[in-house]
Design a protein around this motif. Structure first.
Motif, PDB file in Angstrom:
ATOM      1  N   LYS A   6       4.363   4.084   6.262  1.00 37.31           N
ATOM      2  CA  LYS A   6       3.936   5.438   6.584  1.00 37.31           C
ATOM      3  C   LYS A   6       4.813   6.419   5.842  1.00 37.31           C
ATOM      4  O   LYS A   6       6.003   6.169   5.676  1.00 37.31           O
ATOM      5  CB  LYS A   6       4.120   5.660   8.078  1.00 37.31           C
ATOM      6  N   ARG A  31       1.706  16.358  10.392  1.00 37.42           N
ATOM      7  CA  ARG A  31       1.383  15.435  11.484  1.00 37.42           C
ATOM      8  C   ARG A  31      -0.104  15.130  11.467  1.00 37.42           C
ATOM      9  O   ARG A  31      -0.522  13.975  11.554  1.00 37.42           O
ATOM     10  CB  ARG A  31       1.777  16.061  12.831  1.00 37.42           C
ATOM     11  N   ASP A  32      -0.897  16.194  11.333  1.00 35.63           N
ATOM     12  CA  ASP A  32      -2.356  16.013  11.347  1.00 35.63           C
ATOM     13  C   ASP A  32      -2.853  15.226  10.137  1.00 35.63           C
ATOM     14  O   ASP A  32      -3.959  14.681  10.158  1.00 35.63           O
ATOM     15  CB  ASP A  32      -3.062  17.375  11.427  1.00 35.63           C
ATOM     16  N   GLY A  34      -1.329  12.639   9.197  1.00 37.08           N
ATOM     17  CA  GLY A  34      -0.947  11.250   9.467  1.00 37.08           C
ATOM     18  C   GLY A  34       0.461  10.887   9.031  1.00 37.08           C
ATOM     19  O   GLY A  34       0.828   9.716   9.029  1.00 37.08           O
ATOM     20  N   PHE A  35       1.275  11.885   8.674  1.00 31.46           N
ATOM     21  CA  PHE A  35       2.664  11.592   8.287  1.00 31.46           C
ATOM     22  C   PHE A  35       3.557  11.599   9.525  1.00 31.46           C
ATOM     23  O   PHE A  35       3.246  12.231  10.526  1.00 31.46           O
ATOM     24  CB  PHE A  35       3.215  12.643   7.309  1.00 31.46           C
ATOM     25  N   GLU A  36       4.689  10.919   9.412  1.00 36.50           N
ATOM     26  CA  GLU A  36       5.718  11.051  10.448  1.00 36.50           C
ATOM     27  C   GLU A  36       6.685  12.134   9.998  1.00 36.50           C
ATOM     28  O   GLU A  36       7.276  12.045   8.924  1.00 36.50           O
ATOM     29  CB  GLU A  36       6.432   9.720  10.687  1.00 36.50           C
ATOM     30  N   VAL A  37       6.811  13.161  10.804  1.00 40.70           N
ATOM     31  CA  VAL A  37       7.579  14.336  10.428  1.00 40.70           C
ATOM     32  C   VAL A  37       8.830  14.442  11.295  1.00 40.70           C
ATOM     33  O   VAL A  37       8.740  14.451  12.521  1.00 40.70           O
ATOM     34  CB  VAL A  37       6.751  15.623  10.638  1.00 40.70           C
ATOM     35  N   ILE A  38       9.967  14.484  10.665  1.00 39.82           N
ATOM     36  CA  ILE A  38      11.204  14.698  11.407  1.00 39.82           C
ATOM     37  C   ILE A  38      11.570  16.157  11.242  1.00 39.82           C
ATOM     38  O   ILE A  38      11.763  16.641  10.122  1.00 39.82           O
ATOM     39  CB  ILE A  38      12.342  13.784  10.903  1.00 39.82           C
ATOM     40  N   TYR A  39      11.630  16.868  12.343  1.00 44.65           N
ATOM     41  CA  TYR A  39      11.976  18.286  12.264  1.00 44.65           C
ATOM     42  C   TYR A  39      13.397  18.478  12.766  1.00 44.65           C
ATOM     43  O   TYR A  39      13.753  17.988  13.833  1.00 44.65           O
ATOM     44  CB  TYR A  39      10.981  19.119  13.077  1.00 44.65           C
TER      45      TYR A  39
ATOM     46  N   THR B  82       3.213   9.124  18.870  1.00 46.47           N
ATOM     47  CA  THR B  82       2.325   9.171  17.703  1.00 46.47           C
ATOM     48  C   THR B  82       0.983   9.725  18.144  1.00 46.47           C
ATOM     49  O   THR B  82       0.496   9.382  19.222  1.00 46.47           O
ATOM     50  CB  THR B  82       2.129   7.743  17.150  1.00 46.47           C
ATOM     51  N   THR B  86      -4.599  10.903  14.545  1.00 44.76           N
ATOM     52  CA  THR B  86      -4.278  10.930  13.118  1.00 44.76           C
ATOM     53  C   THR B  86      -3.233   9.897  12.726  1.00 44.76           C
ATOM     54  O   THR B  86      -3.032   9.624  11.544  1.00 44.76           O
ATOM     55  CB  THR B  86      -3.713  12.310  12.717  1.00 44.76           C
ATOM     56  N   GLY B  87      -2.527   9.335  13.722  1.00 43.89           N
ATOM     57  CA  GLY B  87      -1.447   8.411  13.391  1.00 43.89           C
ATOM     58  C   GLY B  87      -0.169   9.127  12.978  1.00 43.89           C
ATOM     59  O   GLY B  87       0.853   8.508  12.717  1.00 43.89           O
ATOM     60  N   GLY B  88      -0.219  10.435  12.916  1.00 49.26           N
ATOM     61  CA  GLY B  88       0.971  11.211  12.562  1.00 49.26           C
ATOM     62  C   GLY B  88       1.842  11.473  13.781  1.00 49.26           C
ATOM     63  O   GLY B  88       1.448  11.196  14.912  1.00 49.26           O
ATOM     64  N   ALA B  89       3.027  12.006  13.534  1.00 51.53           N
ATOM     65  CA  ALA B  89       3.925  12.288  14.654  1.00 51.53           C
ATOM     66  C   ALA B  89       4.902  13.382  14.262  1.00 51.53           C
ATOM     67  O   ALA B  89       5.261  13.510  13.090  1.00 51.53           O
ATOM     68  CB  ALA B  89       4.703  11.032  15.027  1.00 51.53           C
ATOM     69  N   ILE B  90       5.299  14.167  15.243  1.00 56.83           N
ATOM     70  CA  ILE B  90       6.417  15.082  15.026  1.00 56.83           C
ATOM     71  C   ILE B  90       7.583  14.561  15.843  1.00 56.83           C
ATOM     72  O   ILE B  90       7.497  14.416  17.055  1.00 56.83           O
ATOM     73  CB  ILE B  90       6.059  16.530  15.415  1.00 56.83           C
ATOM     74  N   LEU B  91       8.645  14.209  15.136  1.00 58.81           N
ATOM     75  CA  LEU B  91       9.803  13.634  15.797  1.00 58.81           C
ATOM     76  C   LEU B  91      10.858  14.739  15.900  1.00 58.81           C
ATOM     77  O   LEU B  91      11.471  15.121  14.911  1.00 58.81           O
ATOM     78  CB  LEU B  91      10.319  12.437  15.005  1.00 58.81           C
ATOM     79  N   ALA B 112       8.542   6.836  16.013  1.00 58.09           N
ATOM     80  CA  ALA B 112       7.273   7.200  16.645  1.00 58.09           C
ATOM     81  C   ALA B 112       6.726   5.976  17.379  1.00 58.09           C
ATOM     82  O   ALA B 112       6.989   4.841  16.971  1.00 58.09           O
ATOM     83  CB  ALA B 112       6.289   7.662  15.574  1.00 58.09           C
ATOM     84  N   ARG B 114       3.815   4.777  17.550  1.00 53.68           N
ATOM     85  CA  ARG B 114       2.801   4.054  16.761  1.00 53.68           C
ATOM     86  C   ARG B 114       1.860   3.236  17.650  1.00 53.68           C
ATOM     87  O   ARG B 114       1.584   2.066  17.375  1.00 53.68           O
ATOM     88  CB  ARG B 114       3.466   3.163  15.711  1.00 53.68           C
TER      89      ARG B 114
END
Lengths: 135, 279
Positions: A6, A31-32, A34-39, B82, B86-91, B112, B114
């Motif tokens: 990912k 995020r929308d 499909g990425f994993e975002v570290i903020y 997750t 969309t499978g995305g995530a805000i960590l 995430a 997942r």
């Protein structure tokens, strides 16, 4: 096992400006997509950003700046990544950045600079084209 | 040199890369894990769980401050959800802990879920092993914000801390099964809010009514105000007390055995699922 890479992106706000609406909207857009975002939140030093990016093994760092110190802060992140042997992490930036600064930032290793008016879709597409999850 | 060898030599980047490989379920990850496995088993693992917004990340941040004053090294695994669409995530758990990021004695990793239920990601246990092999004295695992039934942390942590906040429902909530049964320690956070005393009373009554625990431990309750750093020393003291009790009894050995069994079943479960899906 079914391997699945990912894209992991860090969205970071270096420096002293305290407005992160833009950064949050970008984070949400990623995020929308499909990425994993570290903020990382506000008021980060380049050192903090780079340490976090290495611990999180991100593919890319998106820097947001509205306060005018991008000339120092953005290149400093690239420099520190190099020092740590982590210059495979792609750095891009966005925010209120005067046209004349953009080429300087590019020369300093910032791969792309997005200015106000860029749609989230364009940014996401740029990421999809230019950032590949590492092998 | 293999990732495992680099990790054992103290390479941070190698460690974070192996964590990614584990999370992404790359085939090489298991081999590397095997190599570091003999170096694991030394860390004290603390689980922090509780509803969204109860202050888990801030509590973690403050406890880390105390552990660092005691010159203990710390690993943190912070799990966020997750998107099912969309499978995305805000960590974002890191935001509250970022001041520790330039401290070489602290390693923070965001994960995430997942799609995994239970409050953790499938990779959590293996990523803890990497931090363990890195030599971290203490590993703190922060679950996603949980509701009532996400209790996997109890199989992962040596000490489970359940964080509650006042104003989340009447006393019937306190007698339901699930999350309230797994706490070795309870932190009533944001304790300056109205209803903290009542929550403490209800919780105490619920715990007193519970049958005696197998490990003979009586859960402790602490009131904290994490943002101001109030009650954190007491909370950490409570963790140490639980750890001592655990170490002094044969329950620790049993817990390790149970955990190994549970981990084995988890692996079996996911490998079987993958085999079926692939075929």
């Amino acid at each position: 096992m079914s391997p699945e890479r990912k894209i992991r992106i860090m969205v970071a706000k270096p420096g002293l400006n305290g407005h992160d609406r833009g950064a949050k909207i970008i984070a949400r857009g990623f995020r929308d997509a499909g990425f994993e975002v570290i903020y990382t939140g506000l008021h980060q030093t380049p050192e903090q950003i780079v340490a976090a990016a290495i611990e999180e093994d991100v593919d890319s760092i998106g820097l947001s700046s509205l306060a005018g110190a991008h000339d120092y802060l953005f290149p400093r992140v690239v420099e520190l990544l190099k020092e740590k042997g982590a210059d495979d992490i792609v750095v891009f930036g966005g925010g209120i950045i005067p046209e004349e600064d953009i080429s300087k930032l590019r020369d300093a290793g910032i791969k792309e600079v997005f200015t106000p008016g860029t749609s989230i879709g364009d940014t996401v597409n740029w990421v999809r084209r230019n950032i590949k999850p590492r092998k | 040199m293999s990732l495992a060898e680099e990790i054992l030599r103290g390479d941070i980047r190698a460690a974070s890369r192996l964590m990614r490989d584990i999370d992404d379920r790359m085939p090489n990850a298991m081999e590397e894990l095997k190599k570091i496995y003999p170096k694991t088993g030394n860390a004290y693992i603390i689980g922090i769980t509780g509803p969204p917004g109860s202050g888990k990340s801030t509590l973690v941040d403050k406890t880390v401050e105390i552990f660092r004053k005691e010159e203990k090294t710390v690993g943190i695994v912070a799990v966020d959800p997750t998107s099912p669409f969309t499978g995305g995530a805000i960590l974002g758990d890191r935001i509250r802990m970022q001041r520790h990021s330039i401290d070489d004695g602290v390693f923070i990793r965001s994960l995430a879920t997942r799609g995994n239920l239970g409050g953790l990601s499938r990779s959590t246990n293996d990523i803890i092993k990497v931090m363990d092999a890195m030599g971290k004295d203490i590993i703190i695992v922060e679950t996603v914000g949980v509701g009532q039934d996400e209790v996997d942390i109890v199989n992962t942590a040596h000490t489970s801390v359940v964080v509650l906040v006042p104003g989340q429902g009447d006393d019937i909530q306190a007698i339901k099964a699930g999350i309230l049964e797994i706490g070795d320690i309870f932190a009533i956070n944001k304790c300056e809010r109205e209803g903290a005393d009542r929550l403490e009373g209800e919780l105490r009554a619920t715990l007193e009514m519970s049958p005696k625990r197998e490990d003979d431990w009586t859960p402790l309750i602490f009131k904290t105000e994490a943002l101001l750093g109030k009650g954190i020393f007491e909370l950490v003291y409570g963790m140490y007390r639980h750890r001592e009790k655990l170490m002094a009894s044969d329950h620790f050995e049993r817990k390790i055995l149970e955990r190994t069994k549970w981990e084995f079943l988890c692996i079996l479960d996911s490998e079987l699922r993958d085999t079926i899906v692939e075929s």
